[in-house]
Design a protein around this motif. Structure first.
Motif, PDB file in Angstrom:
ATOM      1  N   PHE A  59       3.583   1.987  -8.279  1.00  0.00           N
ATOM      2  CA  PHE A  59       3.048   2.998  -7.369  1.00  0.00           C
ATOM      3  C   PHE A  59       3.351   4.403  -7.881  1.00  0.00           C
TER       4      PHE A  59
ATOM      5  N   MET B 208      -2.489   0.831  -4.903  1.00  0.00           N
ATOM      6  CA  MET B 208      -2.074   1.739  -3.837  1.00  0.00           C
ATOM      7  C   MET B 208      -1.949   3.159  -4.369  1.00  0.00           C
ATOM      8  N   GLN B 209      -1.444   3.278  -5.594  1.00  0.00           N
ATOM      9  CA  GLN B 209      -1.317   4.612  -6.170  1.00  0.00           C
ATOM     10  C   GLN B 209      -2.692   5.257  -6.315  1.00  0.00           C
TER      11      GLN B 209
ATOM     12  N   LEU C 291      -4.108   6.350  -2.991  1.00  0.00           N
ATOM     13  CA  LEU C 291      -3.505   7.571  -2.463  1.00  0.00           C
ATOM     14  C   LEU C 291      -3.955   8.781  -3.291  1.00  0.00           C
TER      15      LEU C 291
ATOM     16  N   MET D  38       6.067   2.382   0.497  1.00  0.00           N
ATOM     17  CA  MET D  38       4.908   3.283   0.399  1.00  0.00           C
ATOM     18  C   MET D  38       3.754   2.782   1.245  1.00  0.00           C
ATOM     19  N   TRP D  39       3.664   1.475   1.362  1.00  0.00           N
ATOM     20  CA  TRP D  39       2.531   0.947   2.121  1.00  0.00           C
ATOM     21  C   TRP D  39       2.670   1.297   3.595  1.00  0.00           C
TER      22      TRP D  39
ATOM     23  N   ILE E  16       1.760   4.829   3.951  1.00  0.00           N
ATOM     24  CA  ILE E  16       0.305   5.039   3.894  1.00  0.00           C
ATOM     25  C   ILE E  16      -0.342   4.629   5.212  1.00  0.00           C
TER      26      ILE E  16
ATOM     27  N   VAL F 100       9.540   6.982  -2.809  1.00  0.00           N
ATOM     28  CA  VAL F 100       8.108   6.707  -2.640  1.00  0.00           C
ATOM     29  C   VAL F 100       7.580   7.240  -1.315  1.00  0.00           C
TER      30      VAL F 100
END
Ligand SMILES: Nc1ncnc2c1ncn2[C@@H]1O[C@H](COP(=O)(O)OP(=O)(O)OP(=O)(O)O)[C@@H](O)[C@H]1O
Ligand code: SF4
Ligand SMILES: [Mg+2]
Lengths: 322, 288, 329
Positions: free
Chosen positions: B224, B239-240, B243, C149-150, C153, C266
């Protein structure tokens, strides 16, 4: 009227392979002031009997039976309701007494916490607590120590003081001397008798492997074999003139007083106790019994022989008596 | 249980395993993703990085998981991204288990100064924040592959295992049967193989599962941040990308939900499997 | 007790020593000429290149023997001289980091403390209550298994983009300059909330589960049996079990600090929250090596301090370590 009366008590362990019939129909009684020794090979159900009178919880399963203590019928199958009797009326010194104290609480705190649940203020009973500690020859300092700072024998005695603190009518002491050195053993034994003589407790069941201990303190002895009661009598009767073949082996296998029968295999008794998952029908000692005969395929009743209140569960002994 | 010792049926383990819903649920989810990782790439005609459709489309019959900002197929990226998850998890987790077991076991079994040194070393590595370390290592060393990533993760994730295994070894060592073996002058390797290892096996299985899950999470974090393997696709990378290219403000949820969800489900399932196993190995924890 | 602390301190000092050494070694292990590589990797303005070349050469001190270079590095570390940031040229690294630290602490400290307390309470409550246990358990495991991070998000998407309740980026609004007023403080809090919640939730799941499992072990302990046989009410038993179960949870906190720091990195990245973590990631993306070194150093220092605090907490809570009866936790 006896102090404790147990009728036809049956308690099984639930396992996936079925019920382990560790206590299969026990009936006996205890008189006021009586110290009864409970003996038998390892795994015969002694602790099960002791535990079911106090804390019957899964995997133990109550099957049937009645327990009466001083006019009260004990609801041993009901974990919550029994709380009214535990500690104050009936109390246990467990086999694992060494680990029975919360390691992160000071001894004093353990006492006050427990007493508080019975509505007793710790400060009120401090003098009494001192007296009791003296009785078991413990220094007062133990109150300010953590259980891990105490030796095994000290912990054991702390548990003794705690278990008996509310003067329960019945005390069950499970293997309390097995982990102690000889001199501590002696002190502990003296204490048990003291407890009775001073009326701290009104009757006592002492579970042990050490027959010599029973010789010193017990008024009567109850012998178990494979989940069944096999013989009860006064200490004299059991040690001098055992009636049940198993009891005879048990006594005979003691070369000298002081050796515990659990530590050696029963000499001259071939085989080993039956599995309690599916115990054989009839007398459970049949396979090993030198006197076994046809009748032994039926289960022998545990009945009184003679006027002294002596009981035995053996066809041969019954016939002899008759 | 004394009386019944001799009669323990072999399938007792399987019996409890089947009755345990935690184990069933956990294994079912893991299995589902394994199958998806194997079969998935065959279900899609596309390549993960190929521009195959209109950009930023929500899920549809044609693009099951929708498309990215650039018109790449999210489903394709997703199923291709599953494979490295298992690769890094198994490799990194396996390596960490191996190193941790070796060090913890040696320390516990040998004792003395060996223990002193190994234990201090373990505690030092334990305190170092693994990810920060991985970050700077990855930042400085340009070339990266899934394999190297797994090795790095394995080399940094072992300390807690070493500590746990050391404690286990110490407690096993104190038991009677090991003493007996030692008195009878059995060779150390024999004692280890016949007495200690079997008793520790169930424990090591559980450690491996935890390390497996941990490695997956670590890898996702590295990916990520953009320090994942330079080639290939991974869930963390997805995911990176999402975003980075504005999936959030544009509301392209189909781009970032599947990869994270898959990781959470998979790792969660591994953990639940572990609880199930624990209950099977430790009869006391079973629900009555 | 002294022994315990001394043991711990030794480990922390060793760790610090090792970390600084790693920090020093790694750029030197880069293939080729490190200065050239750095200069070519960094996207520099033309006038900066010459300055930086001279600077790097001096900073690396490549003209003296290796051991001298190493000693010089230590000296610099103790003087707080961590070099100059390339990416935020010409700000000194130490200043860049000093500005980022409060933000990181602001989300991390409350998230750790609150999640630990709430998670423990909740886990203890759920343990051995069949219905709760069976619903909470999978949920808790799902939460701890969620990549930081998920969750970030998702929260940003749901509460930021979808509902529009919270901003999804930055430490404060672009239009504002930092100053002391209620308006600004509220703005700070408003930006702080989502990153904080995101960290909080993931950790919460972990603590709840850890506690639930510990309590179940405790409830099987002999002392609990004994308490039961003395007719102690459930409340007392649970209180004892909780206290004992908290101890390994404190140790667990120490073990988790590294992972938590990673989570912060993150999470800050997701929310563009101006803490150390985001700084580190930007430094990496911009090949700003001095900044990377500096961030790593400060993360290490933070983690070591946190460990020390946890150790002291453990000493206070566990009577046994305090009395020097247990050497190691
Ligand atoms: N938790 C359990 N689950 C299943 N069976 C059990 C359990 N605990 C005890 N048993 C069985 O019940 C029987 C009686 O056990 P118990 O502990 O009462 O023996 P004991 O006479 O006290 O032995 P010891 O002298 O070794 O203490 C044993 O055969 C044992 O196998
Ligand atoms: S009943 Fe029969 S088998 Fe049982 S002890 Fe008596 S004689 Fe032996
Ligand atoms: Mg027993």
């Amino acid at each position: 009227m006896p102090l404790l009366e147990v009728q036809d008590l049956r308690v099984y362990y639930q396992t996936i392979r079925g019920d382990v019939k560790a206590l299969d129909g026990a009936s006996f009684s205890l008189a006021e002031g009586e110290i009864m020794g409970l003996a038998g090979e390892s795994g015969c159900g002694k602790s099960t009997l002791g535990r079911s009178l106090v804390l019957l919880k899964p995997p133990m399963k109550y099957v049937e039976g009645r327990v009466t203590l001083e006019d009260f019928s004990l609801p041993i199958w009901d974990r919550e309701k029994m709380n009214a009797f535990r500690f104050s009326k009936i109390s246990l010194i467990p086999q694992y007494a060494m680990n029975a104290l919360n390691p992160t609480r000071k001894v004093k705190k353990i006492f006050t916490d427990i007493l508080a649940t019975k509505g007793i203020k710790g400060s009120q009973v401090l003098p009494e607590l001192r007296r009791r500690l003296e009785m078991v020859e413990l220094p007062l300092d133990v109150l300010n120590m953590y259980p891990i700072e105490l030796s095994g024998g000290m912990k054991q005695r702390v548990v003794m003081v705690l278990s008996t603190f509310l003067n329960p009518s019945l005390l069950i002491a499970d293997e309390i001397t097995s982990a102690l050195d000889v001199s501590t053993q002696r002190a502990v034994v003296k204490m048990l008798v003291d407890f009775r003589d001073r009326r701290v407790v009104r009757a006592m069941i002492v579970i042990t492997h050490d027959i010599s201990l029973l010789y010193q303190i017990a008024d009567s002895i109850l012998v178990m074999y494979a989940g069944k009661l096999v013989e009860k009598g006064t200490t004299e009767e059991i040690l001098r003139a055992p009636k049940h073949p198993y009891t005879r082996f048990l006594i005979a296998s003691l070369p000298d007083i002081g050796v515990r029968y659990g530590e050696r295999k029963l000499e001259g008794v071939p085989g080993c106790p039956p599995l309690l998952l599916q115990p054989p029908r009839g007398c459970r000692f049949r396979e090993r019994c030198p006197h076994a005969f046809e009748k032994c395929l039926e289960e022998p009743p545990f009945v009184a022989i003679g006027p002294s209140g002596r009981q035995v569960a053996c066809w041969q002994a019954l016939e002899e008596h008759a | 249980m004394k009386g019944e010792k001799g009669k323990k049926p072999k399938n007792e383990f399987l019996y409890f395993a089947w009755r345990n819903w935690k184990l069933r649920l956990g294994l079912a989810i893991v299995l589902f993703f394994v199958v998806l990782a194997i079969v998935g790439p065959r279900l899609t005609p596309h390549q993960p990085w190929a521009y195959v459709g209109p950009p930023a489309r929500p899920p549809s019959k044609e693009f099951w998981f929708g498309t990215t900002m650039f018109g790449q197929d999210v489903f394709t990226q997703f199923v291709y991204g599953l494979y490295p998850v298992f690769l890094v998890g198994a490799l990194g987790g396996g390596l960490a288990t191996l190193i941790g077991t070796a060090i913890g076991f040696t320390a516990g079994y040998r004792g003395g100064w060996v223990d002193e040194i190994l234990n201090t070393f373990t505690n030092v590595v334990l305190v170092i924040p693994t990810l920060a370390l991985l970050l700077i290592i990855a930042a400085y060393l340009g070339v990266r592959s899934f394999f190297i990533q797994a090795v790095f993760i394995g080399c940094t994730a072992w300390p807690w295992t070493a500590r746990a295994v050391r404690a286990q070894t110490l407690s096993l060592k104190a038991r009677e049967f090991v003493d007996l073996a030692r008195i009878s002058a059995a060779r150390p390797t024999k004692i280890i193989l016949t007495e200690i290892a079997p008793n520790m096996l169930s424990y090591l299985v559980m450690v491996f599962i935890l390390q497996f899950g941990g490695a997956i999470l670590n890898a996702a974090t590295l990916d990520f941040i953009g320090l994942g393997p330079t080639r290939g696709i991974s869930l963390g990378l997805m995911m990176q990308m999402a975003l980075l290219w504005g999936a959030l403000p544009l509301g392209l949820w189909w781009w970032f939900v599947p990869p994270g969800l898959a990781i959470a489900l998979l790792v969660g399932a591994l953990y639940i499997t572990n609880v199930g196993l624990d209950e099977i190995f430790n009869p006391k924890l079973r629900e009555m | 007790m002294q022994r315990y602390l001394a043991q711990k301190l030794t480990i922390y000092i060793l760790t610090f020593f090792l970390a600084v050494t790693i920090d020093w070694i790694i750029p030197r292990f880069m293939p080729g000429n490190p200065v050239q590589t750095m200069l070519s990797r960094a996207a520099l303005r033309a006038e900066a290149v010459e300055v930086m070349r001279g600077y790097y050469l001096r900073a690396f001190g490549l003209d003296v023997p290796v051991w001298q270079q190493y000693l010089n590095f230590w000296k610099a570390v103790f003087h707080g001289d961590l070099g100059v940031s390339v990416y935020l040229f010409p700000k000194p690294v130490i200043r860049v980091i000093a500005e980022a630290i409060p933000y990181t602490l602001a989300i991390l400290v409350p998230a750790i403390v609150l999640s630990w307390i709430a998670g423990n309470k909740f886990g203890a409550f759920a343990a051995r209550r069949r219905w709760l246990d069976n619903t909470v358990l999978p949920l808790g495991y799902f939460l701890t298994a969620t990549p930081y991070m998920w969750l970030g998000i998702l929260l940003a998407w749901g509460f930021g983009v979808g509902l529009g309740w919270f901003p999804i980026a930055g430490g404060y609004s672009f239009a504002m300059t930092p100053h002391l007023s209620w308006k600004f403080v509220l703005d700070l809090l408003w930006h702080w909330f989502l990153p904080f919640v995101s960290l909080f939730l993931v950790m919460f799941g972990g603590w709840a589960i850890g506690m639930r499992n510990m309590i179940i072990y405790e409830l099987e302990a002999d002392y609990v049996q004994y308490l039961e046989s003395l007719g102690a009410p459930r409340k007392l038993i649970r209180r004892y079990a909780f206290r004992n179960a908290v101890l390994p949870q404190i140790t667990g906190l120490a073990l988790q600090i590294g992972t938590i720091a990673a989570g912060a990195v993150v999470t800050e990245t997701v929310f563009s929250y101006p803490g150390i973590g985001k700084l580190l990631v930007e430094a990496i993306q911009n090949q700003d090596y001095f900044l990377i070194q500096g961030c790593f150093l400060f993360i290490i220092i933070g983690v070591l301090l946190a460990n020390l605090i946890v150790d002291i907490a453990y000493l206070i809570v566990d009577p046994r370590t305090r009395r020097g009866m247990v050497g190691e936790i």
